[in-house]
Scaffold this motif. Structure first.
Motif, PDB file in Angstrom:
ATOM      1  N   SER A 197       0.313  11.670  25.396  1.00  0.00           N
ATOM      2  CA  SER A 197       0.958  12.978  25.252  1.00  0.00           C
ATOM      3  C   SER A 197       1.797  13.342  26.465  1.00  0.00           C
ATOM      4  N   GLN A 218       2.636   9.274  18.135  1.00  0.00           N
ATOM      5  CA  GLN A 218       1.353   9.907  18.464  1.00  0.00           C
ATOM      6  C   GLN A 218       0.378   9.864  17.292  1.00  0.00           C
ATOM      7  N   THR A 421      -2.361  16.838  21.195  1.00  0.00           N
ATOM      8  CA  THR A 421      -1.213  15.929  21.296  1.00  0.00           C
ATOM      9  C   THR A 421       0.110  16.633  21.579  1.00  0.00           C
TER      10      THR A 421
END
Length: 593
Positions: A197, A218, A421
């Motif tokens: 992240s 992600q 995230t």
């Protein structure tokens, strides 16, 4: 038992001490008078006067008591009234009677003392080698049957509690080692997860990724994470949590370290590497839950789970704090190389003899005898014999309480994974922070969650659970975990001040921490033998929320031109749905044996 003999007006009393009442419920002392009357009349020669009946109790090895009759044959003493009797004859007969009564007393007293010693030995074995006090033995001897049974039950409970207290007072326990290893494993788990992240910002600049591509990268972690949730639970319940957790740490550490090399090959290899990393991390939570269900008693469950999950929060904090200076000083690949290598140290200690714990207390070679006895008495699944051979899938999936956990896990994780995230990106795009400020500001909500998780767990274990029971405790804690974040995220789009926005995110994560004493503690409440499998089922739904939520967030931002209000609205709706399901279907009672 009192036996009295008469010899021409001379009474020879004989008192037998009472024997404690046993589980079979027999009367502990019957006051029976069996006279042996020496009379000059022929009517004295009856069967009752020919024999002296003495009663005694003898305990068997099963703890129950049998009543036997000891018949002491006595020669009938015939003194006819028509025959004159001399004082010497009377004295002789009296001596005979007295001698036989002394023999009876000696016999019964000896056997009674022997049986008392046997009962004390059985109590010591039953109570895990904790001898009862003299006062407790005296109380048992004087109570009636029902009160004696109640006293024995209370004594056992008190002794179990005293064993636990004694074990805790010794200092560091073996189950504390289990919780500590799980804490560090979860710390590494989130360090390796959250580094993307932060690294995604320089990686996107280097490779020219859009918001949609960043969301895809992600979310790729959750593809593999979803695959091994149920499998990890099944393997943990069958092979033991130690082996499965060790495999998971080794696997995800390897693919964390090779992430930069995969990214240099292209987007496809990078997505595959992140998915394979998710495969390793997917078994961690079911394996941990399996270990906790076998090592931690119910009265310590919320606090132990809070400490383990605090490892995830601390991992997020360390990952967010350490990544920016490493990226600035070296480069973003250094983050993955360094974080991946830390798993090697953990694995070496985990499998080191005498350091890492076994899957169960019965297999552990370092645990003390007192702690093993306490866990055997207080943990629902404390040995290998209690492990299921076959998973009762139909029984599990037919219970509303199971579906409450599964659906609410989905609702909970949607918002949680978005914050995990996308928070640094929110700070960077909306609040205008640079990479340093974004990472440091993203740490604060996790600090709040770490603190509140342990406070909520202590309140649940020490205040709510003893007074209101498991069902009300889990419902109250999870309702706070849903409604608190919903209120905070509803207010967030209306806030433009960075300080207030960070405060709302901290409050959201802090209130979300109550879920660890609600939803995340409920698996072991309703199905302790299948806690690993059940957590695998529910976490699969939670991971699915991570896959969909993380990808949908990128798509919503790209379609709306960076409007975060829609992102937060979806999370709030799911929080409200989860609250309704939880209050309607959840329970704290066991539903699957």
């Amino acid at each position: 038992m009192a036996v009295t003999t008469t010899m021409r007006g001379v009474f020879l009393p004989l008192s037998f001490k009472k024997v404690p009442t046993t589980r079979s419920g027999h009367t502990s002392s019957a006051s029976t008078s069996l006279p042996l009357l020496t009379s000059s009349s022929s009517s004295s020669l009856t069967p009752r006067r020919r024999r002296l009946q003495g009663w005694y109790r003898e305990g068997g090895h099963t703890g129950h008591t049998r009543l036997r009759t000891c018949r002491l044959s006595c020669t009938a003493l015939s003194l006819s009234s028509s025959r004159p009797s001399s004082s010497s004859a009377e004295s002789s007969h009296a001596n005979v009677a007295t001698g036989r009564m002394g023999t009876a007393r000696s016999l019964v007293t000896t056997r009674h003392r022997r049986n008392q010693n046997q009962q004390k030995q059985r109590r010591r074995i039953h109570c895990d080698c904790v001898p009862p006090t003299v006062d407790q033995e005296a109380d048992e001897e004087t109570l009636p049957p029902t009160q004696t049974q109640t006293s024995s039950s209370s004594l056992t409970q008190q002794q179990s509690g005293s064993v636990a207290a004694a074990t805790d007072s010794e200092g560091w326990t073996r189950r504390a080692t289990v919780v500590s290893f799980c804490f560090v494993a979860f710390l590494l788990c989130n360090m390796d997860r959250v580094n993307m992240s932060v690294s995604i910002l320089p990686m996107a600049e280097q490779y020219g990724w859009s918001d949609g591509t960043k969301g895809l990268v992600q979310s790729s972690f959750f593809w593999g994470y979803l695959l091994t949730q149920v499998l990890g639970g099944v393997l943990s319940d069958r092979a033991g949590g130690k082996v499965v957790l060790g495999f998971g740490v080794a696997w995800w550490s390897l693919f964390t370290a090779i992430t930069p090399y995969a990214a240099s090959l292209g987007l496809g290899p990078l997505l595959a590497a992140r998915a394979m990393m998710g495969v390793g991390e997917g078994v961690a939570m079911p394996a941990m839950n399996n270990l906790v269900s076998r090592w931690v008693p119910a009265q310590e469950r919320s606090r132990s789970l809070a400490r383990v999950y605090s490892g995830m929060f601390c991992g997020s904090i360390l990952g967010l704090l350490a990544s920016p200076p490493l990226i600035e000083r070296y480069d973003w690949p250094t983050v993955f190389h360094l974080f991946g290598s830390l798993g090697v140290v953990w694995i070496a200690l985990w499998f080191a003899p005498g350091i890492g714990p076994a899957s169960t207390p019965t297999k552990d070679t370092v645990i003390s005898a007192e702690e093993r006895a306490m866990l055997a008495a207080n943990v629902a699944v404390a040995d290998d014999n209690a492990k299921p051979v076959n998973i009762p899938w139909r029984a599990l999936l037919s219970k509303r309480a199971v579906w409450a956990i599964i659906l609410c896990h989905f609702c909970h994780n949607w918002g949680t994974f978005i914050l995990l995230t996308w928070t640094p990106t929110y700070y960077h795009d909306v609040l205008g922070f640079d990479i340093y400020s974004s990472s440091y500001a993203a740490v604060l909500p996790w600090v709040s969650q770490t603190i509140m998780a342990n406070i909520a767990a202590t309140v649940a274990d020490t205040r709510l659970l003893p007074n209101y029971g498991a069902t009300k405790t889990r419902k109250v804690m999870q309702s706070i975990g849903f409604l608190g974040p919903a209120v905070c995220l509803t207010l967030l789009p209306e806030v433009s001040e960075p300080t207030l926005a960070i405060a709302l995110l901290c409050a959201s994560q802090g209130l979300d921490a109550f879920s660890h004493s609600g939803l995340y503690s409920n698996h072991q409440d309703i199905a302790p033998r299948y806690a690993g499998v059940l957590l695998g089922l529910s976490n699969s739904a939670g991971v699915l929320a991570g896959v969909l939520g993380t990808g949908a967030t990128g798509a919503l931002l790209e379609a709306s031109g960076g409007d975060w209000a829609e992102v937060w609205s979806v999370a709030v709706i799911l929080y409200m749905v989860g609250t309704a399901i939880w209050l309607s279907w959840s329970t704290g009672e066991r539903v699957v044996d």
